[in-house]
Design a protein around this motif. Structure first.
Motif, PDB file in Angstrom:
ATOM      1  N   ALA A   1       0.836  -1.208   0.000  1.00 36.83           N
ATOM      2  CA  ALA A   1       0.000   0.000   0.000  1.00 36.83           C
ATOM      3  C   ALA A   1       0.870   1.256   0.000  1.00 36.83           C
ATOM      4  O   ALA A   1       0.602   2.215  -0.740  1.00 36.83           O
ATOM      5  N   GLU A   2       1.924   1.250   0.826  1.00 32.33           N
ATOM      6  CA  GLU A   2       2.835   2.388   0.849  1.00 32.33           C
ATOM      7  C   GLU A   2       3.519   2.573  -0.506  1.00 32.33           C
ATOM      8  O   GLU A   2       3.693   3.691  -0.990  1.00 32.33           O
ATOM      9  N   PHE A   3       3.863   1.459  -1.125  1.00 37.73           N
ATOM     10  CA  PHE A   3       4.543   1.501  -2.420  1.00 37.73           C
ATOM     11  C   PHE A   3       3.642   2.107  -3.496  1.00 37.73           C
ATOM     12  O   PHE A   3       4.073   2.986  -4.257  1.00 37.73           O
ATOM     13  N   PHE A   4       2.386   1.658  -3.568  1.00 35.21           N
ATOM     14  CA  PHE A   4       1.508   2.153  -4.622  1.00 35.21           C
ATOM     15  C   PHE A   4       1.016   3.570  -4.342  1.00 35.21           C
ATOM     16  O   PHE A   4       0.697   4.313  -5.276  1.00 35.21           O
ATOM     17  N   ARG A   5       0.965   3.967  -3.074  1.00 37.05           N
ATOM     18  CA  ARG A   5       0.682   5.378  -2.779  1.00 37.05           C
ATOM     19  C   ARG A   5       1.809   6.242  -3.324  1.00 37.05           C
ATOM     20  O   ARG A   5       1.570   7.310  -3.886  1.00 37.05           O
ATOM     21  N   TRP A   6       3.025   5.781  -3.134  1.00 33.28           N
ATOM     22  CA  TRP A   6       4.178   6.532  -3.639  1.00 33.28           C
ATOM     23  C   TRP A   6       4.163   6.563  -5.163  1.00 33.28           C
ATOM     24  O   TRP A   6       4.456   7.592  -5.780  1.00 33.28           O
ATOM     25  N   ALA A   7       3.808   5.444  -5.788  1.00 31.84           N
ATOM     26  CA  ALA A   7       3.808   5.365  -7.253  1.00 31.84           C
ATOM     27  C   ALA A   7       2.747   6.260  -7.872  1.00 31.84           C
ATOM     28  O   ALA A   7       2.890   6.721  -9.005  1.00 31.84           O
ATOM     29  N   GLU A   8       1.657   6.501  -7.156  1.00 32.76           N
ATOM     30  CA  GLU A   8       0.569   7.408  -7.531  1.00 32.76           C
ATOM     31  C   GLU A   8      -0.226   6.953  -8.743  1.00 32.76           C
ATOM     32  O   GLU A   8      -1.446   6.903  -8.710  1.00 32.76           O
ATOM     33  N   SER A   9       0.408   6.618  -9.855  1.00 30.94           N
ATOM     34  CA  SER A   9      -0.326   6.252 -11.066  1.00 30.94           C
ATOM     35  C   SER A   9      -1.192   5.021 -10.828  1.00 30.94           C
ATOM     36  O   SER A   9      -0.684   3.932 -10.532  1.00 30.94           O
ATOM     37  N   GLY A  10      -2.513   5.197 -10.929  1.00 31.12           N
ATOM     38  CA  GLY A  10      -3.443   4.093 -10.727  1.00 31.12           C
ATOM     39  C   GLY A  10      -3.537   3.620  -9.289  1.00 31.12           C
ATOM     40  O   GLY A  10      -4.077   2.548  -9.016  1.00 31.12           O
ATOM     41  N   ALA A  11      -3.014   4.421  -8.364  1.00 27.74           N
ATOM     42  CA  ALA A  11      -2.914   3.987  -6.974  1.00 27.74           C
ATOM     43  C   ALA A  11      -4.264   3.714  -6.337  1.00 27.74           C
ATOM     44  O   ALA A  11      -4.396   2.816  -5.516  1.00 27.74           O
ATOM     45  N   GLU A  12      -5.278   4.483  -6.711  1.00 21.35           N
ATOM     46  CA  GLU A  12      -6.578   4.334  -6.053  1.00 21.35           C
ATOM     47  C   GLU A  12      -7.132   2.922  -6.215  1.00 21.35           C
ATOM     48  O   GLU A  12      -7.612   2.320  -5.248  1.00 21.35           O
ATOM     49  N   GLU A  13      -7.071   2.374  -7.421  1.00 22.51           N
ATOM     50  CA  GLU A  13      -7.593   1.020  -7.650  1.00 22.51           C
ATOM     51  C   GLU A  13      -6.737  -0.029  -6.945  1.00 22.51           C
ATOM     52  O   GLU A  13      -7.259  -0.990  -6.383  1.00 22.51           O
TER      53      GLU A  13
ATOM     54  N   LEU B   1      -4.968   0.435  -4.226  1.00 21.07           N
ATOM     55  CA  LEU B   1      -5.211   0.558  -2.786  1.00 21.07           C
ATOM     56  C   LEU B   1      -6.544  -0.049  -2.402  1.00 21.07           C
ATOM     57  O   LEU B   1      -6.684  -0.604  -1.299  1.00 21.07           O
ATOM     58  N   HIS B   2      -7.526   0.043  -3.279  1.00 20.40           N
ATOM     59  CA  HIS B   2      -8.826  -0.582  -3.013  1.00 20.40           C
ATOM     60  C   HIS B   2      -8.672  -2.098  -2.908  1.00 20.40           C
ATOM     61  O   HIS B   2      -9.242  -2.728  -1.998  1.00 20.40           O
ATOM     62  N   ILE B   3      -7.903  -2.687  -3.822  1.00 21.72           N
ATOM     63  CA  ILE B   3      -7.653  -4.134  -3.788  1.00 21.72           C
ATOM     64  C   ILE B   3      -6.942  -4.523  -2.492  1.00 21.72           C
ATOM     65  O   ILE B   3      -7.300  -5.498  -1.823  1.00 21.72           O
ATOM     66  N   LEU B   4      -5.937  -3.755  -2.116  1.00 22.81           N
ATOM     67  CA  LEU B   4      -5.167  -4.063  -0.915  1.00 22.81           C
ATOM     68  C   LEU B   4      -6.008  -3.938   0.347  1.00 22.81           C
ATOM     69  O   LEU B   4      -5.903  -4.767   1.256  1.00 22.81           O
ATOM     70  N   ALA B   5      -6.877  -2.923   0.400  1.00 19.48           N
ATOM     71  CA  ALA B   5      -7.750  -2.760   1.562  1.00 19.48           C
ATOM     72  C   ALA B   5      -8.752  -3.904   1.654  1.00 19.48           C
ATOM     73  O   ALA B   5      -9.050  -4.412   2.742  1.00 19.48           O
ATOM     74  N   GLU B   6      -9.265  -4.319   0.500  1.00 27.66           N
ATOM     75  CA  GLU B   6     -10.237  -5.422   0.450  1.00 27.66           C
ATOM     76  C   GLU B   6      -9.607  -6.733   0.904  1.00 27.66           C
ATOM     77  O   GLU B   6     -10.220  -7.508   1.661  1.00 27.66           O
ATOM     78  N   LEU B   7      -8.374  -6.987   0.447  1.00 27.47           N
ATOM     79  CA  LEU B   7      -7.735  -8.268   0.732  1.00 27.47           C
ATOM     80  C   LEU B   7      -7.038  -8.308   2.083  1.00 27.47           C
ATOM     81  O   LEU B   7      -6.720  -9.403   2.572  1.00 27.47           O
ATOM     82  N   ARG B   8      -6.792  -7.176   2.700  1.00 32.28           N
ATOM     83  CA  ARG B   8      -6.038  -7.156   3.959  1.00 32.28           C
ATOM     84  C   ARG B   8      -6.681  -8.059   5.007  1.00 32.28           C
ATOM     85  O   ARG B   8      -5.982  -8.775   5.732  1.00 32.28           O
ATOM     86  N   GLN B   9      -8.017  -8.034   5.095  1.00 31.48           N
ATOM     87  CA  GLN B   9      -8.716  -8.884   6.063  1.00 31.48           C
ATOM     88  C   GLN B   9      -9.119 -10.229   5.474  1.00 31.48           C
ATOM     89  O   GLN B   9      -8.974 -11.261   6.125  1.00 31.48           O
ATOM     90  N   SER B  10      -9.630 -10.227   4.245  1.00 32.35           N
ATOM     91  CA  SER B  10     -10.097 -11.492   3.668  1.00 32.35           C
ATOM     92  C   SER B  10      -8.940 -12.456   3.407  1.00 32.35           C
ATOM     93  O   SER B  10      -9.091 -13.672   3.521  1.00 32.35           O
ATOM     94  N   LEU B  11      -7.762 -11.923   3.087  1.00 35.77           N
ATOM     95  CA  LEU B  11      -6.587 -12.765   2.897  1.00 35.77           C
ATOM     96  C   LEU B  11      -6.183 -13.413   4.213  1.00 35.77           C
ATOM     97  O   LEU B  11      -5.906 -14.617   4.276  1.00 35.77           O
ATOM     98  N   LEU B  12      -6.199 -12.617   5.271  1.00 33.29           N
ATOM     99  CA  LEU B  12      -5.864 -13.154   6.592  1.00 33.29           C
ATOM    100  C   LEU B  12      -6.864 -14.226   7.000  1.00 33.29           C
ATOM    101  O   LEU B  12      -6.491 -15.269   7.547  1.00 33.29           O
TER     102      LEU B  12
END
Length: 221
Positions: free
Chosen positions: A78-90, A92-103
């Motif tokens: 998440a930190e990496f794609f925030r820094w990359a900026e390009s397309g980061a919103e999508e 980050l959405h995937i990462l937020a969704e999977l953070r709990q469901s993956l666990l």
């Protein structure tokens, strides 16, 4: 910019807390070539990396040599794609969704594997204790021509009723009911998780003889 170049630049400017997790980026380059263009890591590719590749190759339940915790991995990416900026919103959405469901998927895998190990697999069922040398009959034998006594596949949970689970095999789309789960584990399941199972038929329903990994909802198997 390639993935290798992006990671190097990111680590130069990142906080110390992120620098402590270089393994996250080593996994990313193990799945994708270091020379992959950064914009080729689409949200769909990122989802597949986390929800399938990571679970099978580098998760704590995959017996990998260098496993990494799911939430640490998601936070670093998440930190990496925030820094990359390009397309980061999508992304980050995937990462937020999977953070709990993956666990949660990893917890299902670990709990089910532990249950089977403690029980001794299918041969821990009372039905298998019959003496076959004496001509005994197991309820897992085929009683009628064409009756299926065992099946294996990837099963998407579609219904939960107590300890009984209905699931759809993702390739054949065949519905299987009831699959008997341990009640404490069944109470923690939700629809759409996918579990790799080997099932055998008993009088009560389908018993779990062996299991592979569990995957978050929406995983492309």
């Amino acid at each position: 910019m390639t993935l290798r170049e992006a990671i190097a630049r990111f680590l130069e400017h990142s906080e110390e807390s992120v620098k402590d997790a270089p393994q996250s980026f080593a996994l990313l380059t193990a799945c994708f070539s270091p020379d992959t263009a950064l914009d080729e890591i689409t949200p769909a590719n990122l989802r597949d990396f986390l929800a399938r590749w990571y679970i099978e190759q580098a998760s704590p339940t995959s017996e990998a040599d260098h496993a990494i915790e799911a939430q640490l991995l998601c936070d670093a990416l998440a930190e990496f794609f925030r820094w990359a900026e390009s397309g980061a919103e999508e992304h980050l959405h995937i990462l937020a969704e999977l953070r709990q469901s993956l666990l949660h998927a990893l917890e299902i895998s670990a709990s089910l594997s532990q249950m089977l190990a403690e029980r001794g697999g299918a041969f821990g069922f009372p039905e298998f204790l019959t003496s076959f040398e004496a001509g005994g009959h197991s309820s897992y034998d085929l009683d009628e021509a064409g009756e299926v006594g065992a099946i294996e596949g990837y099963f998407r949970i579609t219904r939960i009723e107590g300890a009984m689970i209905e699931a759809e095999e993702v390739i054949t789309e065949e519905r299987v009911w009831p699959i008997i789960f341990p009640r404490d584990l069944a109470s923690r399941l939700t629809n759409d998780y996918i579990i790799n199972l080997e099932l055998v038929r008993s009088k009560e329903g389908w018993q779990i003889a062996a299991c592979g990994f569990a995957y978050p909802p929406g995983t492309d198997i």
